[in-house]
Design an enzyme around this catalytic site. Structure first.
Site, mmCIF file in Angstrom:
data_model
loop_
_atom_site.group_PDB
_atom_site.id
_atom_site.type_symbol
_atom_site.label_atom_id
_atom_site.label_comp_id
_atom_site.label_asym_id
_atom_site.label_seq_id
_atom_site.Cartn_x
_atom_site.Cartn_y
_atom_site.Cartn_z
ATOM 1 N N LYS A 236 -8.372 -4.871 12.058
ATOM 2 C CA LYS A 236 -9.572 -4.355 11.387
ATOM 3 C C LYS A 236 -10.812 -4.396 12.281
ATOM 4 O O LYS A 236 -11.723 -3.594 12.107
ATOM 5 C CB LYS A 236 -9.835 -5.146 10.101
ATOM 6 C CG LYS A 236 -8.838 -4.837 9.001
ATOM 7 C CD LYS A 236 -9.192 -5.566 7.719
ATOM 8 C CE LYS A 236 -8.114 -5.374 6.673
ATOM 9 N NZ LYS A 236 -8.410 -6.034 5.411
ATOM 10 N N ASN B 284 -11.278 -0.859 7.450
ATOM 11 C CA ASN B 284 -9.931 -0.831 6.858
ATOM 12 C C ASN B 284 -9.503 0.589 6.488
ATOM 13 O O ASN B 284 -8.395 0.788 6.011
ATOM 14 C CB ASN B 284 -9.831 -1.765 5.638
ATOM 15 C CG ASN B 284 -10.514 -1.190 4.429
ATOM 16 O OD1 ASN B 284 -11.454 -0.411 4.545
ATOM 17 N ND2 ASN B 284 -10.051 -1.560 3.257
ATOM 18 N N GLY C 235 -13.104 -15.030 8.538
ATOM 19 C CA GLY C 235 -12.524 -13.899 9.266
ATOM 20 C C GLY C 235 -13.033 -12.576 8.689
ATOM 21 O O GLY C 235 -14.056 -12.529 8.001
ATOM 22 N N GLY D 20 -5.221 -11.616 -5.543
ATOM 23 C CA GLY D 20 -5.727 -10.553 -4.674
ATOM 24 C C GLY D 20 -5.154 -9.166 -4.930
ATOM 25 O O GLY D 20 -5.564 -8.200 -4.285
ATOM 26 N N THR E 155 -12.622 -23.165 11.872
ATOM 27 C CA THR E 155 -13.407 -23.066 13.110
ATOM 28 C C THR E 155 -14.872 -22.954 12.702
ATOM 29 O O THR E 155 -15.328 -21.900 12.239
ATOM 30 C CB THR E 155 -12.966 -21.824 13.922
ATOM 31 O OG1 THR E 155 -11.550 -21.878 14.072
ATOM 32 C CG2 THR E 155 -13.641 -21.780 15.282
ATOM 33 N N SER F 262 0.804 -1.229 0.000
ATOM 34 C CA SER F 262 0.000 0.000 0.000
ATOM 35 C C SER F 262 0.839 1.282 0.000
ATOM 36 O O SER F 262 0.509 2.221 -0.739
ATOM 37 C CB SER F 262 -0.959 0.018 1.194
ATOM 38 O OG SER F 262 -1.868 -1.046 1.085
ATOM 39 N N ASN G 130 -15.139 -23.090 6.957
ATOM 40 C CA ASN G 130 -14.074 -22.509 7.774
ATOM 41 C C ASN G 130 -13.537 -23.533 8.762
ATOM 42 O O ASN G 130 -14.277 -24.390 9.227
ATOM 43 C CB ASN G 130 -14.608 -21.286 8.540
ATOM 44 C CG ASN G 130 -13.479 -20.494 9.169
ATOM 45 O OD1 ASN G 130 -12.497 -20.168 8.493
ATOM 46 N ND2 ASN G 130 -13.583 -20.189 10.456
ATOM 47 N N LEU H 166 -7.709 -14.231 -2.352
ATOM 48 C CA LEU H 166 -7.439 -12.886 -1.820
ATOM 49 C C LEU H 166 -5.970 -12.689 -1.478
ATOM 50 O O LEU H 166 -5.487 -11.565 -1.380
ATOM 51 C CB LEU H 166 -8.302 -12.637 -0.565
ATOM 52 C CG LEU H 166 -9.618 -11.898 -0.794
ATOM 53 C CD1 LEU H 166 -10.428 -12.498 -1.903
ATOM 54 C CD2 LEU H 166 -10.435 -11.807 0.476
ATOM 55 N N ASP I 154 -12.991 -2.876 1.621
ATOM 56 C CA ASP I 154 -12.624 -4.210 1.124
ATOM 57 C C ASP I 154 -13.742 -4.807 0.266
ATOM 58 O O ASP I 154 -13.476 -5.454 -0.758
ATOM 59 C CB ASP I 154 -12.342 -5.175 2.291
ATOM 60 C CG ASP I 154 -10.933 -5.019 2.853
ATOM 61 O OD1 ASP I 154 -10.050 -4.531 2.118
ATOM 62 O OD2 ASP I 154 -10.725 -5.383 4.021
#
Ligand SMILES: NC(=O)c1ccc[n+]([C@@H]2O[C@H](COP(=O)([O-])OP(=O)(O)OC[C@H]3O[C@@H](n4cnc5c(N)ncnc54)[C@H](OP(=O)(O)O)[C@@H]3O)[C@@H](O)[C@H]2O)c1
Length: 290
Positions: free
Chosen positions: A66, A87, A129, A253, A153, A17, A151, A230, A102
């Site tokens: 974030k 973000n 996430g 991404g 989790t 960035s 996912n 991503l 995003d």
């Protein structure tokens, strides 16, 4: 006297960035510097509070802050509140406002670089996430027909599915949302009816313990669909190599990173971002440094 915009995160060593934001600021000959404000969790409150100092205009926020920045801000934009992640921070008067670009960056890259129109399509998302939240709300808003969230989790996937269903109950939107356990990744049935797979996990990222790994093998990826990772470093990621082998189309991404940055640039400066210049710079630096 120059003004400043910061990038808040940890670690920031490999961040692109600062490069593409600085060329965009120079394009307009703004006396503004885009800096890395790397911070530990303990220092986060102080770094955010410093944005209120006269010389500062705002910031980008990246992994892992974030979600953590939300309570430190004065106000949240609607999309940031919905997604539950920020973000971009913009200072207006003496107030810090949180945005999420995003979701916008993801869709812009999907349509413009991936040549994919989401409406009516079946999508599988890996991960639950912050990025997966932005991506799934963006896709539901673009009227995809079905969304399967897988996912590691499982409870986190369920929580995201519940948020999406709650949101759709208050709107006219009607995507069919389901969740599957991570073990289903090795079964091609999970991907039978999808036209798009999006990796929103960190798996495959260079310079981490997950470097070289792919969440999917080529056997389970349907031929002719689009696989969107991503992760932008390395290019192509191990997942995208598997997708190529399976005869799928691929999207990395990097374009999303630039489009989300372009939306942040507009919020800070009020000017249209020079996207092509930013994209070229991001490609040049990622080839040189990564
Ligand atoms: N291109 C862009 O512009 C852009 C924008 C945003 C994010 N990203 C990238 O997207 C990725 C995710 O970012 P994030 O903000 O969502 O991070 P996050 O909130 O920390 O989420 C990480 C996700 O990865 C999963 N994960 C991590 N290690 C795993 C493993 N070994 N096996 C299976 N799943 C694993 C986590 O699963 P659990 O829930 O089980 O922990 C979670 O779903 C990062 O690589 C980030 O750089 C790219």
């Amino acid at each position: 006297m120059p003004k400043f915009i910061g990038l808040i995160g940890y670690p920031l060593e490999h961040s692109l960035s600062p490069y593409f934001q600085q060329v965009a600021l120079e394009h307009y000959q703004f006396d503004i510097r885009y800096e890395k404000w790397e911070t530990s969790p303990k220092g986060l409150g102080l770094v955010v509070a410093k944005i209120k100092e006269a010389q500062n205009l705002g910031a980008n926020v990246t992994v892992p802050y974030k979600e953590a920045v939300l309570p430190l801000l004065d106000e949240l934009d609607g999309q940031a509140m919905l997604i539950g992640a920020v973000n971009t921070i913009v200072k207006r008067g003496n107030r810090l406002i949180g945005f999420n670009t995003d979701a916008y960056g993801f869709i812009e890259a999907l349509c413009k670089e991936g040549h994919f129109e989401p409406e009516g399509k079946g999508v599988v998302i890996l991960g639950a996430g912050g990025a997966a939240r932005a991506v799934s709300f963006a896709l539901v808003q673009r009227k995809i027909s079905s969304l399967t969230i897988i996912n590691r989790t499982f409870e986190r996937a369920k929580a995201l599915a519940d948020s999406l269903k709650g949101y759709m109950a208050e709107t006219e939107l009607g995507t069919a949302v389901t969740t599957l356990p991570w073990q289903n990744l090795s079964s091609s049935e999970a991907f039978d009816h999808c036209q798009l797979i999006v990796n929103c996990t960190t798996i495959g990222t260079k310079y981490t313990s997950q470097e070289g790994q792919s969440s999917l093998s080529s056997e389970v990826i349907p031929r002719g669909i689009l696989v969107y990772d991503l992760v932008y470093n390395p290019w192509p990621t191990p997942l995208l190599q598997m997708a190529r082998k399976a005869g799928a189309n691929i999207l990395g991404g990097l374009a999303m990173l630039v489009y989300q940055g372009a939306a942040s640039f507009r919020l800070w400066t009020g000017r249209e971002a020079p996207v092509d210049i930013m994209l070229n710079k991001a490609k040049e630096i990622s080839h040189l440094k990564m």
